[in-house]
Motif scaffolding. Sequence first.
Motif, PDB file in Angstrom:
ATOM      1  N   ASN A 163      21.001 -11.985  -5.611  1.00 27.05           N
ATOM      2  CA  ASN A 163      20.543 -13.381  -5.612  1.00 27.05           C
ATOM      3  C   ASN A 163      21.277 -14.207  -6.664  1.00 27.05           C
ATOM      4  O   ASN A 163      21.595 -15.385  -6.438  1.00 27.05           O
ATOM      5  CB  ASN A 163      19.036 -13.439  -5.853  1.00 27.05           C
ATOM      6  CG  ASN A 163      18.240 -13.007  -4.635  1.00 27.05           C
ATOM      7  OD1 ASN A 163      18.756 -12.983  -3.514  1.00 27.05           O
ATOM      8  ND2 ASN A 163      16.985 -12.655  -4.830  1.00 27.05           N
ATOM      9  N   THR A 164      21.546 -13.591  -7.808  1.00 28.03           N
ATOM     10  CA  THR A 164      22.329 -14.284  -8.847  1.00 28.03           C
ATOM     11  C   THR A 164      23.736 -14.568  -8.341  1.00 28.03           C
ATOM     12  O   THR A 164      24.286 -15.666  -8.544  1.00 28.03           O
ATOM     13  CB  THR A 164      22.390 -13.426 -10.126  1.00 28.03           C
ATOM     14  OG1 THR A 164      21.066 -13.233 -10.625  1.00 28.03           O
ATOM     15  CG2 THR A 164      23.236 -14.103 -11.195  1.00 28.03           C
ATOM     16  N   LEU A 165      24.325 -13.586  -7.664  1.00 28.01           N
ATOM     17  CA  LEU A 165      25.675 -13.758  -7.112  1.00 28.01           C
ATOM     18  C   LEU A 165      25.697 -14.866  -6.065  1.00 28.01           C
ATOM     19  O   LEU A 165      26.644 -15.667  -6.012  1.00 28.01           O
ATOM     20  CB  LEU A 165      26.153 -12.442  -6.499  1.00 28.01           C
ATOM     21  CG  LEU A 165      27.550 -12.446  -5.860  1.00 28.01           C
ATOM     22  CD1 LEU A 165      28.619 -12.824  -6.882  1.00 28.01           C
ATOM     23  CD2 LEU A 165      27.849 -11.071  -5.247  1.00 28.01           C
ATOM     24  N   LEU A 166      24.669 -14.950  -5.231  1.00 23.23           N
ATOM     25  CA  LEU A 166      24.607 -16.011  -4.220  1.00 23.23           C
ATOM     26  C   LEU A 166      24.618 -17.395  -4.867  1.00 23.23           C
ATOM     27  O   LEU A 166      25.227 -18.335  -4.333  1.00 23.23           O
ATOM     28  CB  LEU A 166      23.343 -15.839  -3.368  1.00 23.23           C
ATOM     29  CG  LEU A 166      23.333 -14.648  -2.402  1.00 23.23           C
ATOM     30  CD1 LEU A 166      21.934 -14.449  -1.826  1.00 23.23           C
ATOM     31  CD2 LEU A 166      24.337 -14.833  -1.270  1.00 23.23           C
ATOM     32  N   ASN A 200      31.636 -20.894  -7.278  1.00 27.36           N
ATOM     33  CA  ASN A 200      32.912 -20.179  -7.271  1.00 27.36           C
ATOM     34  C   ASN A 200      33.015 -19.358  -5.983  1.00 27.36           C
ATOM     35  O   ASN A 200      32.693 -18.167  -5.971  1.00 27.36           O
ATOM     36  CB  ASN A 200      33.018 -19.279  -8.502  1.00 27.36           C
ATOM     37  CG  ASN A 200      34.376 -18.610  -8.606  1.00 27.36           C
ATOM     38  OD1 ASN A 200      35.251 -18.792  -7.755  1.00 27.36           O
ATOM     39  ND2 ASN A 200      34.559 -17.818  -9.661  1.00 27.36           N
ATOM     40  N   PRO A 201      33.466 -19.962  -4.886  1.00 29.64           N
ATOM     41  CA  PRO A 201      33.498 -19.293  -3.570  1.00 29.64           C
ATOM     42  C   PRO A 201      34.281 -17.986  -3.536  1.00 29.64           C
ATOM     43  O   PRO A 201      34.026 -17.139  -2.669  1.00 29.64           O
ATOM     44  CB  PRO A 201      34.140 -20.345  -2.661  1.00 29.64           C
ATOM     45  CG  PRO A 201      33.860 -21.650  -3.337  1.00 29.64           C
ATOM     46  CD  PRO A 201      33.905 -21.361  -4.802  1.00 29.64           C
ATOM     47  N   MET A 237      22.748 -17.932   6.022  1.00 33.93           N
ATOM     48  CA  MET A 237      21.471 -18.460   5.546  1.00 33.93           C
ATOM     49  C   MET A 237      21.241 -18.078   4.080  1.00 33.93           C
ATOM     50  O   MET A 237      20.740 -18.879   3.279  1.00 33.93           O
ATOM     51  CB  MET A 237      20.326 -17.938   6.410  1.00 33.93           C
ATOM     52  CG  MET A 237      18.987 -18.603   6.142  1.00 33.93           C
ATOM     53  SD  MET A 237      17.677 -18.008   7.237  1.00 33.93           S
ATOM     54  CE  MET A 237      18.249 -18.678   8.801  1.00 33.93           C
ATOM     55  N   ASP A 238      21.620 -16.842   3.723  1.00 38.84           N
ATOM     56  CA  ASP A 238      21.502 -16.411   2.325  1.00 38.84           C
ATOM     57  C   ASP A 238      22.304 -17.325   1.413  1.00 38.84           C
ATOM     58  O   ASP A 238      21.841 -17.726   0.335  1.00 38.84           O
ATOM     59  CB  ASP A 238      22.009 -14.971   2.165  1.00 38.84           C
ATOM     60  CG  ASP A 238      21.078 -13.949   2.785  1.00 38.84           C
ATOM     61  OD1 ASP A 238      19.962 -14.324   3.191  1.00 38.84           O
ATOM     62  OD2 ASP A 238      21.475 -12.765   2.873  1.00 38.84           O
ATOM     63  N   LEU A 239      23.534 -17.632   1.832  1.00 44.47           N
ATOM     64  CA  LEU A 239      24.401 -18.493   1.023  1.00 44.47           C
ATOM     65  C   LEU A 239      23.834 -19.906   0.930  1.00 44.47           C
ATOM     66  O   LEU A 239      23.916 -20.557  -0.114  1.00 44.47           O
ATOM     67  CB  LEU A 239      25.810 -18.520   1.615  1.00 44.47           C
ATOM     68  CG  LEU A 239      26.603 -17.209   1.490  1.00 44.47           C
ATOM     69  CD1 LEU A 239      27.830 -17.229   2.397  1.00 44.47           C
ATOM     70  CD2 LEU A 239      27.015 -16.984   0.039  1.00 44.47           C
ATOM     71  N   LYS A 240      23.249 -20.369   2.022  1.00 49.88           N
ATOM     72  CA  LYS A 240      22.683 -21.721   2.039  1.00 49.88           C
ATOM     73  C   LYS A 240      21.493 -21.836   1.094  1.00 49.88           C
ATOM     74  O   LYS A 240      21.376 -22.793   0.318  1.00 49.88           O
ATOM     75  CB  LYS A 240      22.264 -22.081   3.465  1.00 49.88           C
ATOM     76  CG  LYS A 240      21.629 -23.458   3.588  1.00 49.88           C
ATOM     77  CD  LYS A 240      21.226 -23.760   5.030  1.00 49.88           C
ATOM     78  CE  LYS A 240      20.553 -25.126   5.141  1.00 49.88           C
ATOM     79  NZ  LYS A 240      20.142 -25.407   6.547  1.00 49.88           N
ATOM     80  N   TYR A 241      20.581 -20.848   1.171  1.00 46.46           N
ATOM     81  CA  TYR A 241      19.366 -20.910   0.355  1.00 46.46           C
ATOM     82  C   TYR A 241      19.489 -20.153  -0.964  1.00 46.46           C
ATOM     83  O   TYR A 241      18.556 -20.162  -1.780  1.00 46.46           O
ATOM     84  CB  TYR A 241      18.182 -20.363   1.150  1.00 46.46           C
ATOM     85  CG  TYR A 241      17.811 -21.222   2.332  1.00 46.46           C
ATOM     86  CD1 TYR A 241      17.180 -22.454   2.157  1.00 46.46           C
ATOM     87  CD2 TYR A 241      18.115 -20.817   3.634  1.00 46.46           C
ATOM     88  CE1 TYR A 241      16.861 -23.256   3.240  1.00 46.46           C
ATOM     89  CE2 TYR A 241      17.791 -21.612   4.729  1.00 46.46           C
ATOM     90  CZ  TYR A 241      17.166 -22.832   4.517  1.00 46.46           C
ATOM     91  OH  TYR A 241      16.839 -23.617   5.604  1.00 46.46           O
TER      92      TYR A 241
END
Length: 362
Positions: free
Chosen positions: A162-165, A171-172, A244-248
């Motif tokens: 979650n921290t990485l997301l 930083n893509p 969705m993970d990346l979005k939220y």
Amino acid sequence: MQINSLELSHYRNYESLNIGFDPGITILYGDNAQGKTNILEAVYISGTTKSHRAAKDKDIIQFGQNEAHIRLNLTKHDVKHRIDMHLRKNKSKGVAVDGQSIKRSGELFGIIHMIFFSPEDLSIVKNGPAERRRFMNLELCQLNKLYYYNYVNYNKALNQRNTLLKQIHFNPKLIDTLDMWDDYLMEYGRCLIEERETFIEELNDIVKDIHSHLTGSKENIQIVYEKNVSITDYEIMMKSKREMDLKYQSTQVGPHRDDICFFINDIDVRKYGSQGQQRTAALSLKLAEIELVKKLIHDTPILLLDDVMSELDSNRKHYLLDSIKDIQTIVTCTGYDDFIKSRLMINKIYKVTEGTVEEMQI
């Protein structure tokens, strides 16, 4: 398994306390807000390192003090053990078993097994899924050290992912490291799912008869483990939800989103059951938990009843009292008439008044 005594120093409203317990039933009675539940909490922390109230160590330490101490003396399979806990405001707690310090709370699990039952547990069916997951996790961590290991590592991996997301948002290029955390998460998550499936199956084998007795054979109960994802579909679902993970910026798939469903006569009691049905289902669940623990550890757990009797009607009350005859039980209540009338063997009665405990004659 038997608790022999509890010693407290600067713990909540207790400056100092040394209280003994016999096999059978010990009653702690007195008005509300006198410190009865604090004793049960200290016992529970001794076996799990956690407060049932989810309190932080600094909130448990007596006002004006920087540290508190708990010492629990117990006997298991005719061998005496001592658990010491040192709670500090600004440091993690220190734990020792038989004078030897332990580094991880998981090393404590298995020495003593306790079941805590409070009025809040009667609402477990109608409350949110987080409480039902907490029920599974607390019980499985006590029963299975491997589950505890996987649970701790799963949560570490989940927090890292979650921290990485969140970091990827700024930083893509970091997205290349996401696969590694997916693998860690699925490795530990599959183990949790498998153990939870077995746990719910074993509970179901026991809870049906208990619930049938409580309802006069009028209702049939089934507990269903509602997995957020199955073991076989885990990887596919993780990949499909990545956008969705990346979005939220949080993980959408995994056992951290699991739930338990209760069906009575094929009706979802969480949504459509009456309050009485929900409370009976909750009581059946706790009683089944007791029986399952006895079966798995080949011993009797310690039962901590926190003012539950006042929340139950006569039928449920009598069934609960019948179920605890062979279990060491520590009970808090405002009065003990129900226990006297039930003709249960009461070993000790203590009156609790503003942080002082006085043994009464039976």
